[in-house]
Write a protein that holds these residues in place. Sequence first.
Motif, PDB file in Angstrom:
ATOM      1  N   ARG A  29      -3.937   0.618  10.681  1.00  0.00           N
ATOM      2  CA  ARG A  29      -5.260   0.595  11.296  1.00  0.00           C
ATOM      3  C   ARG A  29      -6.350   0.242  10.289  1.00  0.00           C
ATOM      4  O   ARG A  29      -7.436  -0.140  10.679  1.00  0.00           O
ATOM      5  CB  ARG A  29      -5.536   1.925  11.995  1.00  0.00           C
ATOM      6  N   ARG A  30      -6.065   0.401   9.025  1.00  0.00           N
ATOM      7  CA  ARG A  30      -6.915  -0.159   7.978  1.00  0.00           C
ATOM      8  C   ARG A  30      -6.065  -0.400   6.744  1.00  0.00           C
ATOM      9  O   ARG A  30      -5.010   0.229   6.559  1.00  0.00           O
ATOM     10  CB  ARG A  30      -8.110   0.734   7.662  1.00  0.00           C
ATOM     11  N   ALA A  31      -6.501  -1.317   5.905  1.00  0.00           N
ATOM     12  CA  ALA A  31      -5.786  -1.615   4.665  1.00  0.00           C
ATOM     13  C   ALA A  31      -6.190  -0.610   3.590  1.00  0.00           C
ATOM     14  O   ALA A  31      -7.321  -0.116   3.578  1.00  0.00           O
ATOM     15  CB  ALA A  31      -6.103  -3.031   4.203  1.00  0.00           C
ATOM     16  N   PRO A  32      -5.278  -0.306   2.682  1.00  0.00           N
ATOM     17  CA  PRO A  32      -5.659   0.582   1.571  1.00  0.00           C
ATOM     18  C   PRO A  32      -6.656  -0.106   0.649  1.00  0.00           C
ATOM     19  O   PRO A  32      -6.621  -1.331   0.473  1.00  0.00           O
ATOM     20  CB  PRO A  32      -4.327   0.842   0.851  1.00  0.00           C
ATOM     21  N   THR A  33      -7.548   0.667   0.092  1.00  0.00           N
ATOM     22  CA  THR A  33      -8.503   0.127  -0.868  1.00  0.00           C
ATOM     23  C   THR A  33      -7.803  -0.086  -2.213  1.00  0.00           C
ATOM     24  O   THR A  33      -6.690   0.417  -2.449  1.00  0.00           O
ATOM     25  CB  THR A  33      -9.685   1.084  -1.061  1.00  0.00           C
ATOM     26  N   GLU A  34      -8.457  -0.809  -3.095  1.00  0.00           N
ATOM     27  CA  GLU A  34      -7.891  -1.013  -4.428  1.00  0.00           C
ATOM     28  C   GLU A  34      -7.713   0.314  -5.155  1.00  0.00           C
ATOM     29  O   GLU A  34      -6.767   0.490  -5.932  1.00  0.00           O
ATOM     30  CB  GLU A  34      -8.796  -1.944  -5.247  1.00  0.00           C
ATOM     31  N   ALA A  35      -8.604   1.261  -4.890  1.00  0.00           N
ATOM     32  CA  ALA A  35      -8.500   2.573  -5.534  1.00  0.00           C
ATOM     33  C   ALA A  35      -7.332   3.382  -4.987  1.00  0.00           C
ATOM     34  O   ALA A  35      -6.778   4.241  -5.689  1.00  0.00           O
ATOM     35  CB  ALA A  35      -9.806   3.343  -5.344  1.00  0.00           C
ATOM     36  N   GLU A  36      -6.945   3.131  -3.742  1.00  0.00           N
ATOM     37  CA  GLU A  36      -5.845   3.884  -3.121  1.00  0.00           C
ATOM     38  C   GLU A  36      -4.475   3.322  -3.448  1.00  0.00           C
ATOM     39  O   GLU A  36      -3.473   4.044  -3.403  1.00  0.00           O
ATOM     40  CB  GLU A  36      -6.040   3.911  -1.603  1.00  0.00           C
ATOM     41  N   LYS A  37      -4.400   2.034  -3.755  1.00  0.00           N
ATOM     42  CA  LYS A  37      -3.102   1.383  -3.964  1.00  0.00           C
ATOM     43  C   LYS A  37      -2.271   2.005  -5.089  1.00  0.00           C
ATOM     44  O   LYS A  37      -1.052   2.181  -4.928  1.00  0.00           O
ATOM     45  CB  LYS A  37      -3.294  -0.112  -4.205  1.00  0.00           C
ATOM     46  N   PRO A  38      -2.873   2.362  -6.238  1.00  0.00           N
ATOM     47  CA  PRO A  38      -2.037   2.964  -7.290  1.00  0.00           C
ATOM     48  C   PRO A  38      -1.350   4.254  -6.846  1.00  0.00           C
ATOM     49  O   PRO A  38      -0.192   4.496  -7.203  1.00  0.00           O
ATOM     50  CB  PRO A  38      -3.039   3.219  -8.424  1.00  0.00           C
ATOM     51  N   ASP A  39      -2.028   5.085  -6.072  1.00  0.00           N
ATOM     52  CA  ASP A  39      -1.426   6.327  -5.606  1.00  0.00           C
ATOM     53  C   ASP A  39      -0.308   6.063  -4.594  1.00  0.00           C
ATOM     54  O   ASP A  39       0.647   6.834  -4.513  1.00  0.00           O
ATOM     55  CB  ASP A  39      -2.486   7.226  -4.963  1.00  0.00           C
ATOM     56  N   LEU A  40      -0.424   4.983  -3.834  1.00  0.00           N
ATOM     57  CA  LEU A  40       0.621   4.650  -2.866  1.00  0.00           C
ATOM     58  C   LEU A  40       1.894   4.171  -3.558  1.00  0.00           C
ATOM     59  O   LEU A  40       3.002   4.360  -3.028  1.00  0.00           O
ATOM     60  CB  LEU A  40       0.121   3.568  -1.903  1.00  0.00           C
ATOM     61  N   GLY A  41       1.763   3.551  -4.720  1.00  0.00           N
ATOM     62  CA  GLY A  41       2.926   3.109  -5.469  1.00  0.00           C
ATOM     63  C   GLY A  41       3.787   2.149  -4.674  1.00  0.00           C
ATOM     64  O   GLY A  41       3.285   1.232  -4.013  1.00  0.00           O
ATOM     65  N   GLU A  42       5.107   2.363  -4.708  1.00  0.00           N
ATOM     66  CA  GLU A  42       6.049   1.471  -4.016  1.00  0.00           C
ATOM     67  C   GLU A  42       5.889   1.522  -2.507  1.00  0.00           C
ATOM     68  O   GLU A  42       6.286   0.588  -1.809  1.00  0.00           O
ATOM     69  CB  GLU A  42       7.485   1.832  -4.407  1.00  0.00           C
ATOM     70  N   LEU A  43       5.315   2.599  -2.020  1.00  0.00           N
ATOM     71  CA  LEU A  43       5.119   2.731  -0.573  1.00  0.00           C
ATOM     72  C   LEU A  43       4.213   1.630  -0.043  1.00  0.00           C
ATOM     73  O   LEU A  43       4.361   1.209   1.115  1.00  0.00           O
ATOM     74  CB  LEU A  43       4.530   4.114  -0.258  1.00  0.00           C
ATOM     75  N   ALA A  44       3.288   1.138  -0.856  1.00  0.00           N
ATOM     76  CA  ALA A  44       2.335   0.118  -0.409  1.00  0.00           C
ATOM     77  C   ALA A  44       3.048  -1.127   0.110  1.00  0.00           C
ATOM     78  O   ALA A  44       2.574  -1.778   1.050  1.00  0.00           O
ATOM     79  CB  ALA A  44       1.389  -0.250  -1.547  1.00  0.00           C
ATOM     80  N   ALA A  45       4.192  -1.452  -0.476  1.00  0.00           N
ATOM     81  CA  ALA A  45       4.922  -2.657  -0.077  1.00  0.00           C
ATOM     82  C   ALA A  45       5.594  -2.495   1.281  1.00  0.00           C
ATOM     83  O   ALA A  45       5.965  -3.484   1.909  1.00  0.00           O
ATOM     84  CB  ALA A  45       5.963  -3.009  -1.136  1.00  0.00           C
ATOM     85  N   LYS A  46       5.756  -1.266   1.743  1.00  0.00           N
ATOM     86  CA  LYS A  46       6.444  -1.002   3.012  1.00  0.00           C
ATOM     87  C   LYS A  46       5.451  -0.912   4.188  1.00  0.00           C
ATOM     88  O   LYS A  46       5.870  -0.834   5.336  1.00  0.00           O
ATOM     89  CB  LYS A  46       7.228   0.291   2.933  1.00  0.00           C
ATOM     90  N   LEU A  47       4.178  -0.874   3.893  1.00  0.00           N
ATOM     91  CA  LEU A  47       3.168  -0.689   4.933  1.00  0.00           C
ATOM     92  C   LEU A  47       2.881  -1.989   5.657  1.00  0.00           C
ATOM     93  O   LEU A  47       3.006  -3.069   5.069  1.00  0.00           O
ATOM     94  CB  LEU A  47       1.875  -0.146   4.311  1.00  0.00           C
ATOM     95  N   PRO A  48       2.455  -1.913   6.927  1.00  0.00           N
ATOM     96  CA  PRO A  48       2.274  -0.691   7.722  1.00  0.00           C
ATOM     97  C   PRO A  48       3.533  -0.336   8.511  1.00  0.00           C
ATOM     98  O   PRO A  48       4.436  -1.156   8.665  1.00  0.00           O
ATOM     99  CB  PRO A  48       1.154  -1.087   8.668  1.00  0.00           C
ATOM    100  N   PHE A  49       3.566   0.894   9.011  1.00  0.00           N
ATOM    101  CA  PHE A  49       4.595   1.328   9.937  1.00  0.00           C
ATOM    102  C   PHE A  49       4.003   1.239  11.338  1.00  0.00           C
ATOM    103  O   PHE A  49       3.228   2.096  11.767  1.00  0.00           O
ATOM    104  CB  PHE A  49       5.025   2.763   9.631  1.00  0.00           C
ATOM    105  N   VAL A  50       4.318   0.153  12.034  1.00  0.00           N
ATOM    106  CA  VAL A  50       3.748  -0.098  13.350  1.00  0.00           C
ATOM    107  C   VAL A  50       4.655   0.556  14.390  1.00  0.00           C
ATOM    108  O   VAL A  50       5.831   0.189  14.528  1.00  0.00           O
ATOM    109  CB  VAL A  50       3.615  -1.609  13.617  1.00  0.00           C
ATOM    110  N   LEU A  51       4.115   1.516  15.122  1.00  0.00           N
ATOM    111  CA  LEU A  51       4.921   2.308  16.053  1.00  0.00           C
ATOM    112  C   LEU A  51       4.878   1.724  17.457  1.00  0.00           C
ATOM    113  O   LEU A  51       3.824   1.371  17.974  1.00  0.00           O
ATOM    114  CB  LEU A  51       4.404   3.753  16.082  1.00  0.00           C
ATOM    115  N   GLY A  52       6.046   1.614  18.048  1.00  0.00           N
ATOM    116  CA  GLY A  52       6.131   1.111  19.414  1.00  0.00           C
ATOM    117  C   GLY A  52       7.106   1.913  20.243  1.00  0.00           C
ATOM    118  O   GLY A  52       7.809   2.762  19.744  1.00  0.00           O
TER     119      GLY A  52
END
Length: 218
Positions: free
Chosen positions: A195-218
């Motif tokens: 629903r929104r992209a992570p900011t540059e400040a948030e990306k380091p904390d997301l780590g490897e998880l950032a590459a898996k985003l988003p989890f689109v639920l259906g």
Amino acid sequence: MDLFSRSWTALRTAVAELPDEDFARPSGCTGWLVRDLVCHLIIDAQDVLITLVTPAEAEPTRDAVTYWNVEDRPPTGEDPLDALTVRLAAAYEEPWLLKFHLDDLGSAAGRAAGLADPALRVGTRDEVLTVGDYLSVYVLEWTLHHLDLIAHLPDAADPPAEGLAGARELLEKIAGAVFPPSLSDKDALLIGTGRRAPTEAEKPDLGELAAKLPFVLG
């Protein structure tokens, strides 16, 4: 059961308190105005009522986690059912009609959920779940749609804190990943579901998880 009730009551209250002009504003759902989202909530309330009176004898085939399909791309708003929702919403013409229908069906769905046995098995989408798991699914659904409702309405109230926390916990189980504690529950849900992209400040904390985003639920 209590979390379902709190989340659903908060969402219906948020809709009831919207001024008429907000129904023509964009929602957080691609291609939908607020009025379209409210129409979708009416359909969701109907689904809850139908499912709660559709008992099943078979063993559960899904639970609150496995109920969801994780898609590889966000919706575009071009799905035929999405387009149908837009046409249905337009047919209401006046916001008060949408509010009335949501309050009418939504109150009934809430009462039905409160009366249901959590251990009862019910059928929906050709699957079998316990009522408890089915209502847990809707805690996530209601919470995400509450965020969609207020996406462009800065003065509207957030979903209840306990609903945000419960929805985050369920999303983490669905994704098989834990969002960093530096993210609030609201931000974890918004970023996690695209629903929104992570900011540059948030990306380091997301780590490897950032590459898996988003989890689109259906």
